[in-house]
Design an enzyme around this catalytic site. Structure first.
Site, PDB file in Angstrom:
ATOM      1  N   THR A 167      -7.303 -12.278  -0.729  1.00 41.56           N
ATOM      2  CA  THR A 167      -6.406 -10.915  -0.708  1.00 41.56           C
ATOM      3  C   THR A 167      -7.212 -10.138  -1.604  1.00 41.56           C
ATOM      4  O   THR A 167      -7.731 -10.752  -2.661  1.00 41.56           O
ATOM      5  CB  THR A 167      -5.150 -11.185  -0.392  1.00 41.56           C
ATOM      6  OG1 THR A 167      -4.640  -9.558  -0.053  1.00 41.56           O
ATOM      7  CG2 THR A 167      -4.338 -11.355  -1.493  1.00 41.56           C
ATOM      8  N   ASP A 178      -9.224 -11.270   9.620  1.00 42.11           N
ATOM      9  CA  ASP A 178      -8.366  -9.927   9.517  1.00 42.11           C
ATOM     10  C   ASP A 178      -8.737  -9.390  10.830  1.00 42.11           C
ATOM     11  O   ASP A 178      -8.062  -8.778  11.397  1.00 42.11           O
ATOM     12  CB  ASP A 178      -8.738  -9.173   8.200  1.00 42.11           C
ATOM     13  CG  ASP A 178      -8.062  -9.695   7.109  1.00 42.11           C
ATOM     14  OD1 ASP A 178      -6.988 -10.236   7.234  1.00 42.11           O
ATOM     15  OD2 ASP A 178      -8.702  -9.354   6.061  1.00 42.11           O
ATOM     16  N   LYS A 200     -11.883 -10.116  -2.269  1.00 45.13           N
ATOM     17  CA  LYS A 200     -12.500 -10.498  -0.758  1.00 45.13           C
ATOM     18  C   LYS A 200     -14.102 -10.238  -1.055  1.00 45.13           C
ATOM     19  O   LYS A 200     -14.776 -11.095  -0.365  1.00 45.13           O
ATOM     20  CB  LYS A 200     -11.943  -9.317   0.300  1.00 45.13           C
ATOM     21  CG  LYS A 200     -10.652  -9.704   0.673  1.00 45.13           C
ATOM     22  CD  LYS A 200     -10.226  -9.122   2.062  1.00 45.13           C
ATOM     23  CE  LYS A 200      -8.914  -9.010   2.303  1.00 45.13           C
ATOM     24  NZ  LYS A 200      -8.120  -8.470   3.221  1.00 45.13           N
TER      25      LYS A 200
HETATM   26  P1  NDP Z   1      -9.690  -0.560   0.497  1.00 46.66           P
HETATM   27  O1  NDP Z   1      -9.232  -0.472  -1.006  1.00 46.66           O
HETATM   28  O2  NDP Z   1     -10.975  -1.284   0.604  1.00 46.66           O
HETATM   29  O3  NDP Z   1      -9.574   1.067   0.956  1.00 46.66           O
HETATM   30  C1  NDP Z   1      -8.724   1.798   0.778  1.00 46.66           C
HETATM   31  C2  NDP Z   1      -8.917   2.883   2.073  1.00 46.66           C
HETATM   32  O4  NDP Z   1      -7.826   3.948   1.847  1.00 46.66           O
HETATM   33  C3  NDP Z   1     -10.039   3.748   1.635  1.00 46.66           C
HETATM   34  O5  NDP Z   1     -10.475   4.392   2.791  1.00 46.66           O
HETATM   35  C4  NDP Z   1      -9.400   5.196   0.815  1.00 46.66           C
HETATM   36  O6  NDP Z   1     -10.051   6.290   0.797  1.00 46.66           O
HETATM   37  C5  NDP Z   1      -8.170   5.248   1.332  1.00 46.66           C
HETATM   38  N1  NDP Z   1      -6.926   5.906   0.725  1.00 46.66           N
HETATM   39  C6  NDP Z   1      -6.137   5.081  -0.255  1.00 46.66           C
HETATM   40  N2  NDP Z   1      -5.220   6.066  -0.572  1.00 46.66           N
HETATM   41  C7  NDP Z   1      -5.362   7.238   0.336  1.00 46.66           C
HETATM   42  C8  NDP Z   1      -4.552   8.276   0.224  1.00 46.66           C
HETATM   43  N3  NDP Z   1      -3.551   8.521  -0.523  1.00 46.66           N
HETATM   44  N4  NDP Z   1      -4.960   9.240   1.273  1.00 46.66           N
HETATM   45  C9  NDP Z   1      -5.898   8.945   2.030  1.00 46.66           C
HETATM   46  N5  NDP Z   1      -6.779   7.849   2.013  1.00 46.66           N
HETATM   47  C10 NDP Z   1      -6.432   6.942   1.165  1.00 46.66           C
HETATM   48  O7  NDP Z   1      -8.415  -1.125   1.113  1.00 46.66           O
HETATM   49  P2  NDP Z   1      -8.218  -2.344   2.292  1.00 46.66           P
HETATM   50  O8  NDP Z   1      -9.145  -1.750   3.373  1.00 46.66           O
HETATM   51  O9  NDP Z   1      -8.496  -3.653   1.801  1.00 46.66           O
HETATM   52  O10 NDP Z   1      -6.763  -2.179   2.821  1.00 46.66           O
HETATM   53  C11 NDP Z   1      -6.225  -1.229   3.565  1.00 46.66           C
HETATM   54  C12 NDP Z   1      -5.026  -1.265   3.985  1.00 46.66           C
HETATM   55  O11 NDP Z   1      -4.843  -2.388   4.900  1.00 46.66           O
HETATM   56  C13 NDP Z   1      -3.984  -1.818   3.110  1.00 46.66           C
HETATM   57  O12 NDP Z   1      -2.668  -1.110   3.069  1.00 46.66           O
HETATM   58  C14 NDP Z   1      -3.395  -3.327   3.125  1.00 46.66           C
HETATM   59  O13 NDP Z   1      -2.386  -3.599   2.624  1.00 46.66           O
HETATM   60  C15 NDP Z   1      -3.919  -3.283   4.545  1.00 46.66           C
HETATM   61  N6  NDP Z   1      -4.076  -4.630   5.156  1.00 46.66           N
HETATM   62  C16 NDP Z   1      -3.192  -5.254   6.040  1.00 46.66           C
HETATM   63  C17 NDP Z   1      -3.432  -6.475   6.652  1.00 46.66           C
HETATM   64  C18 NDP Z   1      -2.593  -7.161   7.504  1.00 46.66           C
HETATM   65  O14 NDP Z   1      -2.745  -8.380   8.065  1.00 46.66           O
HETATM   66  N7  NDP Z   1      -1.806  -6.423   8.047  1.00 46.66           N
HETATM   67  C19 NDP Z   1      -4.831  -7.181   6.227  1.00 46.66           C
HETATM   68  C20 NDP Z   1      -5.640  -6.569   5.109  1.00 46.66           C
HETATM   69  C21 NDP Z   1      -5.266  -5.205   4.759  1.00 46.66           C
HETATM   70  P3  NDP Z   1     -11.212   6.950  -0.248  1.00 46.66           P
HETATM   71  O15 NDP Z   1     -12.493   6.401   0.102  1.00 46.66           O
HETATM   72  O16 NDP Z   1     -11.190   8.097  -0.140  1.00 46.66           O
HETATM   73  O17 NDP Z   1     -10.711   6.152  -1.646  1.00 46.66           O
END
Ligand code: NDP
Length: 266
Positions: A61, A101, A65
């Protein structure tokens, strides 16, 4: 036979539900395994730790990754295609990488019928693998993201993309998904409310990948009387699929799900 050791690698890992999910399944299915949590600070040490501790299988996690992808000796075709690994199996000292995932998410949304057009709010690692699995399954995926930089990869892959500033509402979306971490530890929406006010009225359902809490996004979706679901099913299903890899497909999806889902009621 010696107990096989499994783990989750991440930082932090203290709140992870994976140990409970997998241990309940080992117990319920009489499999001689034990699943622990390992807080890994330095992702480059992932392979060493795996081999040193003689780990049979692991989930990976945040924030490792990408390291997981690089640590593998062999990659499953889909993991290779999307560039993200969240499950590794050790077969005779060789590490095999998979992504569970994305198929977990696909299964989680399958209960919503008549969905064709999907709007992702967010373009991070989870959106990356999930967008590909959805497109392969026949969905049309559009992505909105805060920063333009993260959209480059999607533009290359010919997804329709917008930043908050460039967004124009000229078609309706059946399913709107929060793929960001907005709302996880704060009270923010994944995009400006003006965009949500445009896309939510015509949506058939809304999904959040965050689990275990009602995010501001899901709260708003409910105000529009939309069917909603959080990320719990995605978490459960990615775990079931990982368990199938860990145990070499000895058990059916339904058998594992039946044991694993108890983790969500305890
Ligand atoms: P990443 O760090 O790879 O990406 C984060 C994304 O969120 C980016 O697109 C970022 O945009 C955006 N972001 C973060 N904060 C904000 C904000 N305040 N406003 C707008 N955009 C925002 O994260 P992951 O893809 O690894 O994870 C994303 C979510 O998925 C997490 O909450 C994680 O907990 C969840 N998840 C759930 C799983 C499940 O099994 N249910 C499995 C895997 C993940 P920018 O490019 O502008 O920074």
């Amino acid at each position: 036979m010696m107990k096989k050791l499994f783990t989750i690698f991440g930082n932090p890992v203290s709140h992870s539900k994976s140990p409970l999910m997998h241990n309940l399944s080992f117990q319920g299915l009489n499999y001689n395994g034990c699943y622990i949590r390992y807080k890994l600070e330095d992702g480059t040490q992932l392979k060493n730790k795996f081999l040193e501790l003689n780990i049979a299988g692991a989930n990976i996690t945040v924030p490792h990754k990408e390291h997981a992808f690089n640590a593998c000796d062999e990659l499953d075709e889909f993991a290779q295609k999307v560039g993200a690994v969240n499950t590794i199996v050790n077969r005779d000292g060789k590490l095999y990488g998979y992504n569970t995932d994305a198929p977990g998410f696909l299964k989680a949304i399958s209960e919503f019928k008549n969905i064709k057009k999907v709007l992702f709010l967010g373009a991070g690692g989870t959106a990356q693998s999930t967008s590909v699995v959805l497109r392969d399954a026949g969905y049309e995926v559009t992505i909105i993201n805060r920063s333009a930089g993260r959209l480059e990869r999607y533009i290359k892959e010919e997804f329709s993309t917008f930043t908050f500033e460039s967004f124009v509402y000229n078609e309706s979306y059946d399913l709107v998904v929060n793929m960001t971490s907005a709302g996880l530890e704060d009270d923010s929406l994944p995009c400006p409310i003006e965009i949500l006010k445009q896309v939510l009225p015509s949506a058939k359902a809304c999904v959040d990948v965050i689990y275990g809490k009602e995010t501001p996004f899901l709260k708003l979706a409910k105000e529009y009387n939309k069917p909603t679901k959080d990320g719990s099913d995605m978490l459960l299903y990615q775990g079931v699929i990982a368990f199938q890899y860990f145990t070499n497909n000895q058990f059916s999806f339904e058998e594992i799900k039946d044991k694993m889902q108890k983790a969500f009621t305890l």
